[in-house]
Design an enzyme around this catalytic site. Structure first.
Site, PDB file in Angstrom:
ATOM      1  N   GLU A 172       0.823  -1.225   0.000  1.00  0.00           N
ATOM      2  CA  GLU A 172       0.000   0.000   0.000  1.00  0.00           C
ATOM      3  C   GLU A 172       0.854   1.271   0.000  1.00  0.00           C
ATOM      4  O   GLU A 172       0.715   2.137   0.870  1.00  0.00           O
ATOM      5  CB  GLU A 172      -0.964  -0.003   1.197  1.00  0.00           C
ATOM      6  N   GLU A 291      -5.460  -8.510  -0.560  1.00  0.00           N
ATOM      7  CA  GLU A 291      -6.159  -8.266   0.718  1.00  0.00           C
ATOM      8  C   GLU A 291      -7.634  -8.033   0.421  1.00  0.00           C
ATOM      9  O   GLU A 291      -7.976  -7.072  -0.276  1.00  0.00           O
ATOM     10  CB  GLU A 291      -5.585  -7.051   1.459  1.00  0.00           C
TER      11      GLU A 291
END
Ligand code: AHR
Length: 506
Positions: A172, A291
């Site tokens: 991220e 995810e």
């Protein structure tokens, strides 16, 4: 409500990559410590790993697991977790403001993954660190012997290299919360150079570059275009993350987020195609949805726990008590991954134990399956093979996130040996049963082998599996659905129910 549907053996979407049913586990909360690892627990093995949790993990037949983070990885020194335990440093984990003892590092985790029969997919720290730490990590894990890091591994008692071929280039990296977050071009360049170093270790090395942290990020989807333009030919997958909530208790809108996810996948597919065309490249980049899960029940409450400066060790974080509604949602979301399996090759449920997880484990106590364990297990067991197109004619609804959402969410998977097929069907209607008429074409006479159901008995969809009542929500054998003349699947699917119909084609 009347439902007409059709599946034709030749109308295929893609060969499903088994890794579509992978998982993610992070050094976070009680995922590792008192989740999978708890020396002194009555079921602990010699290495200190819990056998009760391991049994539940094995039941999911997980092909690959992403480790060690997550936000955690962006300030993690992998070297802290190797060598004699008593010499390992205790560090402050900046992501979750916890204390990291480093009692579990790469070698302990690799041992656990091997026991569980799962391949590792390792994440590299591209937040606080860079190429040098990354290449040392790869050398430690993968090089046989005769170099500094490989010989160090051998001196730690691990003679054979792990042969890890899936490497995540950070986590991220667009997120302002990420230690070492970056601008798109800056990250794209670093990812390109790191991927080059990783790929120097062998032809089979695969790299996964960070896409946006989710589809609500202000830089989405421009981030993907800019990042891919910097590194397209050196990466094999781009990662997508998305978590789902239903704070407003609007079930139909919650279920509409399955379609919203399809749009997300489609948009990233577009960015990939654009860059591929712009670069005149023959190389393919696929999606790694590394995810995904429901995450909202304890989100606000938990925020308080990781924004203090107490630095607790393995605090209880994100321990969601999943309910029936969440299980139905997860069943539908997995259908979306199957339907998009031409693009999505890897997907990881986030996470595996205790932290937003299908498996929960009490410190010193019992372990149990949350409600979402079951649809994930069904997809992992029966969703391998070829994804077939399911044409569905069903009433639709509009909701805040999407319009024209079909009340019926379905996918079909032809097993690898071609002898059986599984239909996964979610009836999202709040009150009406689906009167299903599904025509099978191109198959030899089909018979129903097994039918599993979750929900659909007027059960309260907010009932959860909890510590006090760990077995409240479980699948049961279905009834009222059969195959007529070997080619028509007929029957009633009650409102708010999820079905797994296994058909023999032999
Ligand atoms: O899974 C929990 C966290 O969610 C991960 O650490 C991070 O990557 C994401 O924001």
């Amino acid at each position: 409500m009347k439902i007409r549907a059709a599946v034709h053996r030749d109308f295929t979407i893609a060969e499903i990559d088994d890794r579509l049913y992978s998982a993610f586990i992070e050094h976070m909360g009680r995922a590792i410590y008192s989740g999978i690892y708890e020396p002194g627990h009555p079921t602990a093995n010699e290495q200190g790993f819990r056998k009760d949790v391991l049994e539940l993990v094995r039941g999911l037949n997980i092909p690959a697991i992403r480790y060690p983070g997550g936000n955690f990885v962006s300030a993690y020194n992998w070297e802290d977790g190797i060598g004699p335990r008593e010499q390992r440093p205790v560090r402050l984990d900046l992501a979750w403001r916890s204390k990291e003892t480093n009692h579990v590092g790469i070698n302990e985790f690799a041992g656990w993954a091997k026991d569980a029969g799962i391949d590792m997919m390792l994440a590299i720290n591209l937040g606080s660190r860079g190429i040098d730490a990354a290449r040392n990590f790869v050398e430690y894990c993968n090089h046989p012997s005769g170099s500094y890091w490989s010989d160090l591994r051998r001196s730690h008692g691990v003679e054979q290299p792990y042969g890890v071929n899936m490497w995540c280039l950070g986590n991220e990296m667009d997120g302002p919360w990420q230690i070492g977050a970056k601008q798109a071009k800056e990250y794209g360049r670093l990812a390109d150079e790191t991927a080059k170093a990783v790929k120097a270790f062998g032809r089979n090395m695969e790299t996964i570059v960070c896409g946006s942290s989710n589809d609500a990020m202000p830089t989405y989807p421009e981030w993907e275009r800019q990042v891919l333009e910097e590194c397209y030919d050196n990466v094999d997958y781009i990662s997508l993350h998305k978590y789902f909530g239903n704070n407003s208790h609007d079930t139909l809108n919650f279920f509409g987020k399955i379609e919203e996810t399809g749009r997300y996948i489609q948009a990233i597919g577009g960015a990939i195609d654009y860059v591929k065309a712009k670069k005149r490249s023959k190389h393919n980049v696929y999606i790694c949805f590394d995810e995904w899960n429901v995450w909202y029940h304890r989100r606000e409450e938990d925020k308080k726990n990781w924004t203090t400066w107490d630095w607790p060790e393995a605090p209880a974080l994100l321990e969601e008590d999943y309910n029936l509604e969440d299980a139905l949602f997860v069943g539908g979301l997995l259908n979306e991954f199957i339907r998009r399996s031409d693009r999505v090759k890897i997907a990881c449920i986030a996470q595996l134990v205790n932290v937003i997880a299908p498996i929960r484990a009490e410190r010193g106590g019992k372990a149990w399956a949350t409600t979402i364990y079951y649809p994930y297990q069904f997809a992992s067991l029966y969703g391998r093979g070829t994804a077939l197109n399911v044409a569905v004619d069903a009433p639709t609804y509009d909701c805040a996130v999407e319009d024209d959402v079909s009340y019926i969410d379905a996918s079909a998977v032809l097993a690898k040996d071609g002898k059986s097929m599984t239909l996964f069907i979610l009836n999202r209607h709040l009150t009406e049963a689906a009167d299903l008429n599904l025509q099978l074409t191109g198959f030899s006479a089909a018979t129903l082998i097994e039918h599993f159901v979750m929900g659909g008995q007027g059960q309260d969809i907010r009932l959860a599996n909890t510590s006090e009542n760990p077995n409240r929500i479980k699948p049961r054998n279905g009834e009222g659905v059969g195959v007529e003349d070997g080619s028509v699947v007929r029957g009633a699917l009650p409102p708010l129910s999820y079905h797994v119909l296994r058909l023999s084609l032999a």
